[in-house]
Design a protein around this motif. Structure first.
Motif, PDB file in Angstrom:
ATOM      1  N   THR A 128      -2.339   8.780   7.151  1.00 30.88           N
ATOM      2  CA  THR A 128      -2.117   7.341   7.165  1.00 30.88           C
ATOM      3  C   THR A 128      -3.356   6.599   7.656  1.00 30.88           C
ATOM      4  OG1 THR A 128       0.244   7.650   7.546  1.00 30.88           O
ATOM      5  CG2 THR A 128      -0.670   5.496   8.127  1.00 30.88           C
ATOM      6  N   SER A 129      -4.002   7.117   8.674  1.00 33.52           N
ATOM      7  CA  SER A 129      -5.229   6.492   9.180  1.00 33.52           C
ATOM      8  C   SER A 129      -6.291   6.424   8.083  1.00 33.52           C
ATOM      9  CB  SER A 129      -5.779   7.271  10.379  1.00 33.52           C
ATOM     10  OG  SER A 129      -4.896   7.154  11.463  1.00 33.52           O
ATOM     11  N   MET A 130      -6.416   7.519   7.331  1.00 38.27           N
ATOM     12  CA  MET A 130      -7.389   7.527   6.244  1.00 38.27           C
ATOM     13  C   MET A 130      -7.013   6.532   5.152  1.00 38.27           C
ATOM     14  SD  MET A 130      -8.381  11.613   6.025  1.00 38.27           S
ATOM     15  CE  MET A 130      -8.441  11.536   4.281  1.00 38.27           C
ATOM     16  N   LEU A 188      -5.195   3.793   5.386  1.00 35.76           N
ATOM     17  CA  LEU A 188      -5.326   2.401   5.831  1.00 35.76           C
ATOM     18  C   LEU A 188      -6.779   1.973   5.983  1.00 35.76           C
ATOM     19  CD1 LEU A 188      -2.403   2.163   8.415  1.00 35.76           C
ATOM     20  CD2 LEU A 188      -2.516   1.138   6.130  1.00 35.76           C
ATOM     21  N   SER A 189      -7.686   2.937   6.189  1.00 37.48           N
ATOM     22  CA  SER A 189      -9.090   2.588   6.378  1.00 37.48           C
ATOM     23  C   SER A 189      -9.846   2.465   5.063  1.00 37.48           C
ATOM     24  CB  SER A 189      -9.786   3.607   7.292  1.00 37.48           C
ATOM     25  OG  SER A 189      -9.861   4.872   6.638  1.00 37.48           O
ATOM     26  N   GLU A 190      -9.189   2.831   3.947  1.00 37.83           N
ATOM     27  CA  GLU A 190      -9.855   2.747   2.640  1.00 37.83           C
ATOM     28  C   GLU A 190      -9.891   1.328   2.115  1.00 37.83           C
ATOM     29  OE1 GLU A 190      -7.596   5.484   0.271  1.00 37.83           O
ATOM     30  OE2 GLU A 190      -8.673   7.205   1.055  1.00 37.83           O
ATOM     31  N   LYS A 211       0.833  -1.212   0.000  1.00 37.97           N
ATOM     32  CA  LYS A 211       0.000   0.000   0.000  1.00 37.97           C
ATOM     33  C   LYS A 211       0.867   1.261   0.000  1.00 37.97           C
ATOM     34  CE  LYS A 211      -4.185   1.807   1.675  1.00 37.97           C
ATOM     35  NZ  LYS A 211      -5.289   1.645   0.806  1.00 37.97           N
ATOM     36  N   ARG A 266      -2.967  11.402  10.549  1.00 46.15           N
ATOM     37  CA  ARG A 266      -4.343  11.473  10.020  1.00 46.15           C
ATOM     38  C   ARG A 266      -4.393  10.925   8.593  1.00 46.15           C
ATOM     39  NH1 ARG A 266      -7.533  14.645  13.379  1.00 46.15           N
ATOM     40  NH2 ARG A 266      -6.368  16.091  14.690  1.00 46.15           N
TER      41      ARG A 266
END
Length: 140
Positions: free
Chosen positions: A134-136, A138-140, A67, A132
């Protein structure tokens, strides 16, 4: 290297408040390194003492496994997390074009933070933004 690197450092929020004299000191301390496309500049899990990379020219990808978390270019930086917490690298950073970086060892960055505490605030701000992002991703 010196003039180009100093001009670029002036545009980087982390160093924008530094005087010309202090920017020259940073550049004298740092080393310039070049990386061909496809080169892993840092690898997830590494514990290298070379800590902080400021991209002078080129583009890199920050990858976690397969990713792509982000793309960084001239004026942006990476490697600050390992400098601050001494932990292994949290991701791979790979050159996607011929890339030239200004590289500072972890002890050099720590000395800069001690001398210029405002740099810590800039690092915190950038780390928060990246967390923030990276969190977005990884959540996709």
């Amino acid at each position: 290297m010196a003039k180009n690197a100093i001009e670029l450092l002036k545009d980087v929020p982390l160093f924008s408040s530094f005087s010309e004299k202090h920017l020259q000191a940073v550049v004298r301390t740092a080393k310039e390194m070049e990386f061909p496309p496809g080169t892993a500049i840092v690898r997830e899990g590494d514990r290298s003492k070379v800590g902080f990379f400021l991209i002078l020219d080129g583009q890199v990808e920050v990858r976690k496994g397969t990713k792509v978390l982000s793309r960084l270019g001239a004026g942006q930086f990476f490697g600050e997390m390992a400098v601050l917490d001494g932990q292994p690298r949290s991701a791979d950073v790979v050159a996607v074009t011929p890339t030239k970086c200004l590289v500072l060892a972890s002890w050099d960055i720590k000395a800069l933070i001690t001398t210029y505490p405002d740099i810590a605030l800039e690092l915190i701000s950038e780390l928060t933004r990246r967390l923030r992002q990276t969190s977005m991703a990884l959540s996709e």
